[in-house]
Enzyme design. Structure first.
Site, PDB file in Angstrom:
ATOM      1  N   GLU A 286       0.825  -1.223   0.000  1.00 47.97           N
ATOM      2  CA  GLU A 286       0.000   0.000   0.000  1.00 47.97           C
ATOM      3  C   GLU A 286       0.851   1.262   0.000  1.00 47.97           C
ATOM      4  OE1 GLU A 286      -1.894  -0.610   3.742  1.00 47.97           O
ATOM      5  OE2 GLU A 286      -3.138  -2.257   3.038  1.00 47.97           O
ATOM      6  N   PRO A 287       1.685   1.465  -1.001  1.00 47.93           N
ATOM      7  CA  PRO A 287       2.503   2.681  -1.001  1.00 47.93           C
ATOM      8  C   PRO A 287       1.669   3.904  -1.345  1.00 47.93           C
ATOM      9  CG  PRO A 287       2.879   1.449  -3.026  1.00 47.93           C
ATOM     10  CD  PRO A 287       1.897   0.646  -2.200  1.00 47.93           C
ATOM     11  N   TYR A 329       4.549  17.819  11.292  1.00 50.11           N
ATOM     12  CA  TYR A 329       5.544  16.869  11.780  1.00 50.11           C
ATOM     13  C   TYR A 329       6.964  17.163  11.315  1.00 50.11           C
ATOM     14  CZ  TYR A 329       3.044  14.304   7.971  1.00 50.11           C
ATOM     15  OH  TYR A 329       2.388  13.933   6.834  1.00 50.11           O
ATOM     16  N   CYS A 355      -1.623  33.518  10.181  1.00 47.83           N
ATOM     17  CA  CYS A 355      -1.366  34.074  11.499  1.00 47.83           C
ATOM     18  C   CYS A 355      -1.102  32.976  12.521  1.00 47.83           C
ATOM     19  CB  CYS A 355      -2.546  34.945  11.916  1.00 47.83           C
ATOM     20  SG  CYS A 355      -2.790  36.240  10.711  1.00 47.83           S
ATOM     21  N   GLU A 356       0.018  32.307  12.349  1.00 51.52           N
ATOM     22  CA  GLU A 356       0.477  31.264  13.262  1.00 51.52           C
ATOM     23  C   GLU A 356       1.996  31.253  13.167  1.00 51.52           C
ATOM     24  OE1 GLU A 356      -1.444  29.072  15.004  1.00 51.52           O
ATOM     25  OE2 GLU A 356      -3.383  29.358  14.012  1.00 51.52           O
ATOM     26  N   TYR A 384       0.706  14.062   0.789  1.00 53.21           N
ATOM     27  CA  TYR A 384       0.288  14.754   2.000  1.00 53.21           C
ATOM     28  C   TYR A 384       0.532  16.262   1.855  1.00 53.21           C
ATOM     29  CZ  TYR A 384       0.437   9.879   3.214  1.00 53.21           C
ATOM     30  OH  TYR A 384       0.269   8.527   3.178  1.00 53.21           O
TER      31      TYR A 384
HETATM   32  C1  LIG Z   1      -1.356   6.019   5.080  1.00 52.03           C
HETATM   33  C2  LIG Z   1      -1.385   4.544   4.889  1.00 52.03           C
HETATM   34  C3  LIG Z   1      -0.590   3.948   3.903  1.00 52.03           C
HETATM   35  C4  LIG Z   1       0.375   4.723   3.036  1.00 52.03           C
HETATM   36  O1  LIG Z   1       1.484   5.216   3.736  1.00 52.03           O
HETATM   37  P1  LIG Z   1       2.697   5.883   2.928  1.00 52.03           P
HETATM   38  O2  LIG Z   1       3.651   6.264   3.982  1.00 52.03           O
HETATM   39  O3  LIG Z   1       2.145   7.075   2.210  1.00 52.03           O
HETATM   40  O4  LIG Z   1       3.227   4.863   1.996  1.00 52.03           O
HETATM   41  C5  LIG Z   1      -0.702   2.588   3.730  1.00 52.03           C
HETATM   42  N1  LIG Z   1      -1.536   1.840   4.486  1.00 52.03           N
HETATM   43  C6  LIG Z   1      -2.308   2.382   5.444  1.00 52.03           C
HETATM   44  C7  LIG Z   1      -3.206   1.510   6.235  1.00 52.03           C
HETATM   45  C8  LIG Z   1      -2.249   3.744   5.693  1.00 52.03           C
HETATM   46  O5  LIG Z   1      -3.015   4.282   6.650  1.00 52.03           O
END
Ligand SMILES: *Cc1c(COP(=O)(O)O)cnc(C)c1O
Length: 428
Positions: A286-287, A329, A355-356, A384
């Site tokens: 899941e990239p 972060y 304004c922060e 992001y």
């Molecule tokens: C955010 C997220 C990702 C992706 O993370 P990356 O750091 O953008 O690769 C994959 N799996 C889950 C469950 C997430 O919440």
């Protein structure tokens, strides 16, 4: 590898001059490279080809419809974290049966919607969520496909706000309790179909070691679950980091891609394939960031300079509402003038109009001595970046542009002030 580079003193995305886009569309504007995104997706698929691997792009990193549509055409799946993201994926031409659904607080309406759309799997984060899905699936007269996110308690060595795999995080079910929970699902939740196991230990990991540690720790459980519940997949999550510092510095993309200390898609694949191949399971990955992060820059214009007692500030027309990563972060982004400077650099803070005091994009940074009116490119803004933007201070959401060679397309018009207040109304 990404497609941003200086040629003859001016910064290009692929074969398009960033200065031309800024002149036509204004700033702030996010500019994405089609080639970078598609190359990175293809590189994942290629590197993981010894496995039965499936990429589920994490939509929350960047969810513009044109980008999702372009990805959907390559056949990738999507990892979503809300009903809204699932709707977006479907609206962009994606296939819900290729989607996994993560998140700790899914509502009943979201769960129903995902099941109605034929979601591939709901990745659950607690026993109470599983019980809710079991009840909803029972109502609907179906069996819901589920997996549970296991928390392997591995330190990802990333910023504390984006680490997710230790037992102090809200995410997942502790590795010490996961076997008992699967037994409970099998015994007590007849409307669930146990389809796999999921994990995701954090984001922006620049070293493969925590990935390997997590896989080694969870693998015996996966082997047991294959035996006991005939699970069909193991999702090993996303989290593969990108280069933020050094992205353009050398002016040599080849050098950048080969930094030995930096995780690459290849080094990641080489480390994990031997551990996963013997399992004979479908592997989901899941990239998010690694596919879109380096594929965009945000264009912004320098408005004023202010020389204070202790610091020099360059004020820009983009704020923490456009890119919140530095404030949220301590995210780092390189910032370069679109027209190259030859003189010495100065040390300055690059700050926005909000304004922060947290509204900065860079602090104590060696940068070119840019003057008011000059356009800057904030690099590595694809992940992001826009997806976390807000209208704080009543600032319209930025425009987004997709570059394809020497052509470019507006893929989101700049928001208008009318659109910001659209849903607001006076009491009767
Ligand atoms: C955010 C997220 C990702 C992706 O993370 P990356 O750091 O953008 O690769 C994959 N799996 C889950 C469950 C997430 O919440």
């Amino acid at each position: 590898m990404h497609a941003f580079a200086y040629k003859n003193g001016t910064l290009y995305c692929e074969d398009t001059k960033l200065a031309d886009i800024a002149a036509a569309v204004g700033t702030p504007t996010f500019v994405y490279s089609k080639k970078t995104i598609l190359d990175d997706l293809a590189e994942f698929q290629q590197a993981l080809s010894p496995l039965d691997a499936h990429v589920a792009y994490a939509v929350k990193a960047c969810s513009n419809k044109a980008i999702l549509n372009m990805m959907a055409k390559t056949g990738v799946g999507f990892d979503i974290v809300s009903g809204g993201e699932l709707w977006r994926v479907i609206n962009a031409g994606g296939d819900p049966t290729q989607c996994t659904y993560a998140g700790v607080a899914k509502t009943e309406a979201e769960i129903r919607y995902a099941l109605e759309q034929g979601i591939y799997c709901i990745n659950c984060e607690s026993e109470n969520e599983l019980r809710a899905i079991d009840r909803i699936a029972g109502d609907m007269g179906i069996k819901a496909p589920v997996a549970v996110r296991v928390n392997p308690h591995v330190d990802a060595h990333t910023h504390k706000y984006i680490t997710t795999g230790t037992n102090e995080n809200k995410f997942g079910v502790d590795i010490t309790r996961i076997e008992e929970l699967y037994a409970t699902i099998a015994a007590e939740m007849p409307n669930l179909h146990i389809k796999g196991l999921q994990m995701h230990i954090g984001s922006q990991l620049t070293d493969v070691t925590p990935f390997v540690q997590a896989i080694e720790k969870v693998r015996p459980i996966v082997i047991k679950f294959k035996e006991l519940y005939h699970i069909e997949f193991w999702s090993i999550g996303g989290g593969i980091g990108i280069v933020y510092d050094g992205c353009l510095a050398s002016g040599q993309p080849e050098w950048w891609a080969e930094r030995p200390e930096q995780i690459t898609i290849r080094s990641y694949a080489e480390a994990i394939i031997p551990l996963l191949q013997p399992l004979g399971l479908k592997i989901l990955i899941e990239p998010g960031r690694r596919i879109v992060g380096n594929a965009a820059a945000m264009l912004t214009t320098c408005i004023y300079e202010k020389k204070g007692e202790a610091k020099t500030f360059k004020m820009i027309d983009a704020g923490m509402n456009d890119i919140i990563r530095p404030a949220l972060y301590e995210g780092y982004h390189e910032i370069w003038p679109v027209n190259e400077h030859s003189g010495d650099t100065i040390i300055a803070d690059i700050v926005g109009p909000i304004c922060e005091s947290g509204d900065f994009q860079a602090q104590n940074r060696a940068i070119a001595d840019v003057q008011p009116g000059e356009v800057l490119a904030e690099m590595s803004a694809g992940a992001y970046g826009f997806s976390m933007a807000s209208t704080y201070n009543s600032r319209p959401l930025a425009a987004e542009v997709l570059v394809d060679g020497d052509k470019w397309y507006i893929i989101r018009r700049r928001q208008t002030l009318e659109q910001i207040v659209e849903g607001e109304c006076l009491p009767e």
